[in-house]
Design a protein around this motif. Structure first.
Motif, PDB file in Angstrom:
ATOM      1  N   ASP A 224       0.863  -1.180   0.000  1.00  0.00           N
ATOM      2  CA  ASP A 224       0.000   0.000   0.000  1.00  0.00           C
ATOM      3  C   ASP A 224       0.899   1.230   0.000  1.00  0.00           C
ATOM      4  N   PRO A 225       0.887   2.043  -1.065  1.00  0.00           N
ATOM      5  CA  PRO A 225       1.811   3.179  -1.141  1.00  0.00           C
ATOM      6  C   PRO A 225       1.412   4.376  -0.278  1.00  0.00           C
ATOM      7  N   LYS A 226       0.317   4.289   0.471  1.00  0.00           N
ATOM      8  CA  LYS A 226      -0.042   5.398   1.349  1.00  0.00           C
ATOM      9  C   LYS A 226       1.012   5.536   2.447  1.00  0.00           C
ATOM     10  N   LEU A 227       1.477   6.751   2.640  1.00  0.00           N
ATOM     11  CA  LEU A 227       2.441   7.059   3.696  1.00  0.00           C
ATOM     12  C   LEU A 227       2.023   8.423   4.245  1.00  0.00           C
ATOM     13  N   PRO A 228       1.082   8.430   5.182  1.00  0.00           N
ATOM     14  CA  PRO A 228       0.309   9.632   5.479  1.00  0.00           C
ATOM     15  C   PRO A 228       1.020  10.752   6.223  1.00  0.00           C
ATOM     16  N   ASP A 229       2.148  10.482   6.857  1.00  0.00           N
ATOM     17  CA  ASP A 229       2.755  11.549   7.649  1.00  0.00           C
ATOM     18  C   ASP A 229       4.268  11.465   7.598  1.00  0.00           C
ATOM     19  N   LEU A 230       4.914  12.595   7.852  1.00  0.00           N
ATOM     20  CA  LEU A 230       6.374  12.617   7.903  1.00  0.00           C
ATOM     21  C   LEU A 230       6.866  13.847   8.629  1.00  0.00           C
ATOM     22  N   VAL A 231       8.141  13.768   9.026  1.00  0.00           N
ATOM     23  CA  VAL A 231       8.864  14.894   9.599  1.00  0.00           C
ATOM     24  C   VAL A 231      10.212  14.984   8.888  1.00  0.00           C
ATOM     25  N   ILE A 232      10.532  16.147   8.379  1.00  0.00           N
ATOM     26  CA  ILE A 232      11.879  16.471   7.909  1.00  0.00           C
ATOM     27  C   ILE A 232      12.320  17.650   8.760  1.00  0.00           C
ATOM     28  N   ALA A 233      13.428  17.489   9.493  1.00  0.00           N
ATOM     29  CA  ALA A 233      13.796  18.543  10.437  1.00  0.00           C
ATOM     30  C   ALA A 233      15.300  18.706  10.544  1.00  0.00           C
ATOM     31  N   HIS A 234      15.706  19.919  10.808  1.00  0.00           N
ATOM     32  CA  HIS A 234      17.103  20.199  11.146  1.00  0.00           C
ATOM     33  C   HIS A 234      17.439  19.392  12.403  1.00  0.00           C
ATOM     34  N   PRO A 235      18.607  18.759  12.460  1.00  0.00           N
ATOM     35  CA  PRO A 235      18.923  17.921  13.618  1.00  0.00           C
ATOM     36  C   PRO A 235      18.911  18.664  14.945  1.00  0.00           C
ATOM     37  N   ASP A 236      19.119  19.965  14.925  1.00  0.00           N
ATOM     38  CA  ASP A 236      19.124  20.735  16.167  1.00  0.00           C
ATOM     39  C   ASP A 236      17.732  20.873  16.781  1.00  0.00           C
ATOM     40  N   VAL A 237      16.687  20.696  15.979  1.00  0.00           N
ATOM     41  CA  VAL A 237      15.327  20.886  16.503  1.00  0.00           C
ATOM     42  C   VAL A 237      14.480  19.622  16.414  1.00  0.00           C
ATOM     43  N   ALA A 238      14.998  18.555  15.827  1.00  0.00           N
ATOM     44  CA  ALA A 238      14.190  17.361  15.592  1.00  0.00           C
ATOM     45  C   ALA A 238      13.597  16.790  16.874  1.00  0.00           C
ATOM     46  N   GLU A 239      14.411  16.656  17.905  1.00  0.00           N
ATOM     47  CA  GLU A 239      13.925  16.083  19.169  1.00  0.00           C
ATOM     48  C   GLU A 239      12.820  16.940  19.766  1.00  0.00           C
ATOM     49  N   GLU A 240      12.991  18.252  19.732  1.00  0.00           N
ATOM     50  CA  GLU A 240      11.988  19.158  20.284  1.00  0.00           C
ATOM     51  C   GLU A 240      10.687  19.079  19.492  1.00  0.00           C
ATOM     52  N   VAL A 241      10.791  19.016  18.173  1.00  0.00           N
ATOM     53  CA  VAL A 241       9.598  18.924  17.322  1.00  0.00           C
ATOM     54  C   VAL A 241       8.852  17.617  17.582  1.00  0.00           C
TER      55      VAL A 241
END
Length: 251
Positions: A224-241
């Motif tokens: 199933d090619p549905k992939l409904p969500d993602l996060v692309i983030a700068h490593p400095d803020v990824a954990e906080e996001v």
């Protein structure tokens, strides 16, 4: 990897040039959408048939041959990412996505090469020569849809005391994190593999964090090619996001 990255770049760049020609010829928005999607898809399929005949393909505009699930190599493409923006000249916030997924010796697979072209800006980002992500400072900036910012991201911005940066297609948002125009791109409203594969593999090559919104890995070439969500983030803020997303989901 370099030759695959080169091919991804050449395909994304070539489709982009063709799309600009179509855009110069057509003035009717709905017709431009249809022509752009169809002609870019046909061009990419012809190129892949000639240059990578043994590989499978998953395209937004093509019929999904589920035989790709067992293939060793699968190209995941979006012939026009952001057809709305493409059909509204002179907007430049649309893209072409080309990514390659490969199966490893252990049977699992991963994205290994890709390119995101922003044809109206005359720029291509690829895994062969990953962009250098600039240092960040100040409040977190979240890339968000210009026309329909989702409530989830608006709530996330409030939680993070972040600034919303409106822009067009998924590829443009992902590359905005690569270039430092934004610090994170969070999507939770429903997507498919072709929407994120190329931006994700380019972002990873540049050293950015990529994951599902719960922090789990993004997996591609699934039945199933549905992939409904993602996060692309700068490593400095990824954990906080990710922590803020988790708080929102719990509340």
């Amino acid at each position: 990897m370099s030759s695959d990255s080169d091919l991804a770049r050449e395909l994304a760049e070539g489709a982009g040039r063709m799309l600009l020609v179509v855009r110069a010829q057509e003035t009717d928005g709905p017709t431009l959408k249809r022509r752009g999607d169809a002609e870019s898809h046909e061009w990419l399929m012809a190129q892949l048939k000639e240059r990578a005949p043994e590989d499978a393909v998953l395209s937004e505009e093509g019929k999904d041959d589920r035989g790709r699930v067992d293939a060793a190599r699968v190209w995941i493409v979006d012939p026009v990412d952001g057809t709305r923006e493409y059909s509204e000249p002179p907007r430049d916030d649309w893209a072409v996505h080309v990514a390659l997924w490969e199966r490893g010796a252990d049977g699992t697979g991963e994205l290994t090469a890709g390119a995101v072209a922003l044809p109206a800006r005359d720029v291509v980002y690829d895994t062969g020569q990953p962009p250098v992500v600039p240092a960040r400072s100040g409040p977190i900036r979240l890339a968000v849809s210009r026309s329909r910012p989702p409530e989830f991201v608006t709530a996330l911005a409030e939680k993070l005391d972040a600034v919303l940066v409106p822009m067009g297609s998924a590829g443009v948002k992902g590359m905005a994190v690569v270039t430092g125009e934004a610090d994170a791109y969070v999507h939770a409203g429903g997507q498919f593999e072709w929407d994120s594969a190329a931006p994700v593999v380019v972002a990873r090559a540049a050293g950015l964090h990529t994951s599902r919104i719960d922090g789990s890995p993004l997996e591609y070439n699934r039945e199933d090619p549905k992939l409904p969500d993602l996060v692309i983030a700068h490593p400095d803020v990824a954990e906080e996001v990710l922590a803020a997303i988790g708080t929102l989901q719990q509340g």
